[in-house]
Design a protein around this motif. Structure first.
Motif, mmCIF file in Angstrom:
data_model
loop_
_atom_site.group_PDB
_atom_site.id
_atom_site.type_symbol
_atom_site.label_atom_id
_atom_site.label_comp_id
_atom_site.label_asym_id
_atom_site.label_seq_id
_atom_site.Cartn_x
_atom_site.Cartn_y
_atom_site.Cartn_z
ATOM 1 N N TRP A 1 -8.725 -5.693 2.854
ATOM 2 C CA TRP A 1 -7.331 -5.305 2.640
ATOM 3 C C TRP A 1 -7.199 -4.315 1.490
ATOM 4 N N LYS A 2 -8.059 -4.415 0.484
ATOM 5 C CA LYS A 2 -8.103 -3.392 -0.558
ATOM 6 C C LYS A 2 -8.611 -2.083 0.031
ATOM 7 N N ARG A 3 -9.564 -2.189 0.931
ATOM 8 C CA ARG A 3 -10.076 -0.985 1.584
ATOM 9 C C ARG A 3 -8.984 -0.339 2.454
ATOM 10 N N ARG A 4 -8.272 -1.142 3.207
ATOM 11 C CA ARG A 4 -7.179 -0.603 4.025
ATOM 12 C C ARG A 4 -6.120 0.058 3.138
ATOM 13 N N THR A 5 -5.827 -0.583 2.017
ATOM 14 C CA THR A 5 -4.850 -0.010 1.087
ATOM 15 C C THR A 5 -5.279 1.362 0.608
ATOM 16 N N SER A 6 -6.555 1.516 0.275
ATOM 17 C CA SER A 6 -7.035 2.807 -0.219
ATOM 18 C C SER A 6 -6.849 3.903 0.826
ATOM 19 N N ILE A 7 -6.919 3.530 2.093
ATOM 20 C CA ILE A 7 -6.805 4.502 3.184
ATOM 21 C C ILE A 7 -5.347 4.854 3.483
ATOM 22 N N ASP B 1 -8.802 15.081 -0.772
ATOM 23 C CA ASP B 1 -10.140 14.652 -1.200
ATOM 24 C C ASP B 1 -10.218 13.127 -1.236
ATOM 25 N N LEU B 2 -9.173 12.508 -1.743
ATOM 26 C CA LEU B 2 -9.135 11.052 -1.783
ATOM 27 C C LEU B 2 -9.060 10.475 -0.371
ATOM 28 N N LEU B 3 -8.219 11.055 0.461
ATOM 29 C CA LEU B 3 -8.113 10.596 1.842
ATOM 30 C C LEU B 3 -9.473 10.686 2.535
ATOM 31 N N THR B 4 -10.149 11.790 2.347
ATOM 32 C CA THR B 4 -11.476 11.969 2.938
ATOM 33 C C THR B 4 -12.454 10.921 2.422
ATOM 34 N N ASP B 5 -12.475 10.726 1.128
ATOM 35 C CA ASP B 5 -13.426 9.779 0.536
ATOM 36 C C ASP B 5 -13.188 8.353 1.038
ATOM 37 N N THR B 6 -11.936 7.950 1.110
ATOM 38 C CA THR B 6 -11.651 6.569 1.517
ATOM 39 C C THR B 6 -11.944 6.351 3.001
ATOM 40 N N ILE B 7 -11.691 7.359 3.810
ATOM 41 C CA ILE B 7 -12.020 7.238 5.235
ATOM 42 C C ILE B 7 -13.523 7.233 5.440
ATOM 43 N N GLU B 8 -14.222 8.167 4.806
ATOM 44 C CA GLU B 8 -15.673 8.245 4.997
ATOM 45 C C GLU B 8 -16.376 6.973 4.530
ATOM 46 N N ALA C 1 0.824 -1.212 0.000
ATOM 47 C CA ALA C 1 0.000 0.000 0.000
ATOM 48 C C ALA C 1 0.855 1.257 0.000
ATOM 49 N N SER C 2 1.760 1.361 0.962
ATOM 50 C CA SER C 2 2.488 2.615 1.145
ATOM 51 C C SER C 2 3.677 2.770 0.207
ATOM 52 N N ARG D 1 -9.519 4.184 -9.059
ATOM 53 C CA ARG D 1 -9.438 2.778 -8.653
ATOM 54 C C ARG D 1 -9.468 2.663 -7.137
ATOM 55 N N LEU D 2 -8.779 3.563 -6.470
ATOM 56 C CA LEU D 2 -8.732 3.515 -5.011
ATOM 57 C C LEU D 2 -10.087 3.861 -4.402
ATOM 58 N N ARG D 3 -10.809 4.739 -5.038
ATOM 59 C CA ARG D 3 -12.164 5.033 -4.546
ATOM 60 C C ARG D 3 -13.059 3.797 -4.681
ATOM 61 N N THR D 4 -12.837 3.015 -5.712
ATOM 62 C CA THR D 4 -13.572 1.755 -5.854
ATOM 63 C C THR D 4 -13.121 0.759 -4.795
ATOM 64 N N TRP D 5 -11.809 0.669 -4.572
ATOM 65 C CA TRP D 5 -11.291 -0.241 -3.556
ATOM 66 C C TRP D 5 -11.830 0.118 -2.170
ATOM 67 N N ALA D 6 -12.054 1.396 -1.914
ATOM 68 C CA ALA D 6 -12.523 1.833 -0.595
ATOM 69 C C ALA D 6 -13.883 1.243 -0.248
ATOM 70 N N LYS D 7 -14.603 0.766 -1.248
ATOM 71 C CA LYS D 7 -15.931 0.187 -1.020
ATOM 72 C C LYS D 7 -15.971 -1.295 -1.367
ATOM 73 N N ASP D 8 -14.812 -1.875 -1.572
ATOM 74 C CA ASP D 8 -14.731 -3.276 -1.965
ATOM 75 C C ASP D 8 -15.083 -4.190 -0.788
ATOM 76 N N ASP D 9 -15.504 -5.411 -1.093
ATOM 77 C CA ASP D 9 -15.769 -6.383 -0.034
ATOM 78 C C ASP D 9 -14.494 -6.808 0.683
ATOM 79 N N ASP D 10 -13.366 -6.692 -0.010
ATOM 80 C CA ASP D 10 -12.086 -7.120 0.567
ATOM 81 C C ASP D 10 -11.544 -6.028 1.491
#
Length: 228
Positions: free
Chosen positions: A149-155, A168-175, A120-121, A138-147
């Motif tokens: 670990w993909k969600r953690r990666t997006s954050i 904006d991306l950080l906010t979206d993935t956290i929210e 991720a980092s 892609r990361l905004r999609t990962w932020a809502k994925d069932d997986d």
């Protein structure tokens, strides 16, 4: 792929193995895959020697060798070496967005923090800064994925971004994950905010104040180095 390097990695790790340490390492990492028992300093020395002895001449071979080290691994350290190869400085010129599917595979099949946080980092994050128009959606999609670990990666993928952080991306993935009770997501949210607080403490303080839904864990981590 470079079959000689893949074989040399397995041989080298087996030779350096410490069977007395291996069970404790496996237990600590809660891993189904066994360890050889090679500590990180010994692995780093081995990797340095092997990468020097087996230089890779082209991008395709590099990618295929990473994939083989990962997919054919019988012990956890072989996958660590795959990640070491991904980050090997002489090959950084080959990093581009076409690697995202392979890194996604590492995240999904690795499915634990030791693999995922590295990818991720240190892999996905630089790709985001290299080509945000491709990677951010892609990361905004990962932020809502069932997986998860993909969600953690997006954050957490922007841990090293500092002034280049896409807030904006950080906010979206956290929210997208703020209500999830998963420990690794809550910890990841706090970690991402804590790191960005080193660059923009006011932004983080405002974010925390305006997001009362943050878990106590996320909030505590985010504010760890800020005046309470």
């Amino acid at each position: 792929m470079d079959a000689s390097l893949v074989a040399a990695v397995e041989t080298g790790l087996a030779a350096a193995a410490d069977p007395a340490k291996a069970p404790d390492m496996q237990r600590y990492m809660k891993s189904d895959m066994p360890f050889f028992g090679v500590a990180k300093p010994q692995r780093a020395a081995l990797v340095k020697a092997l990468f020097q002895a087996h230089p890779i001449a082209d991008r395709t071979t590099w990618v295929d060798t990473m994939a083989a080290l990962w997919r054919e691994a019988t012990h956890r350290e072989q996958r660590y070496v795959a990640l070491d190869l991904a980050g090997h400085k002489p090959y950084q010129r080959w990093q581009d967005v076409d690697l995202l599917p392979l890194y996604e595979e590492f995240i999904v099949t690795g499915a634990w923090w030791d693999y995922v946080d590295e990818v991720a980092s240190r892999r996905v994050g630089p790709l985001l800064r290299q080509d945000p128009d491709t990677i951010a959606p892609r990361l905004r999609t990962w932020a809502k994925d069932d997986d998860r670990w993909k969600r953690r990666t997006s954050i957490i993928c922007q841990l090293a971004a500092k002034q280049a952080t896409d807030t904006d991306l950080l906010t979206d993935t956290i929210e997208a994950n703020i209500d999830d009770p998963d420990f690794f997501l809550r910890k990841g949210i706090g970690w991402a905010l804590r790191e960005y607080a080193k660059t923009e403490p006011g932004w983080v303080r405002h974010f925390v104040d305006t997001h009362p839904g943050l878990s106590p864990l996320s909030r505590r981590e985010a504010l760890k180095h800020l005046a309470q």
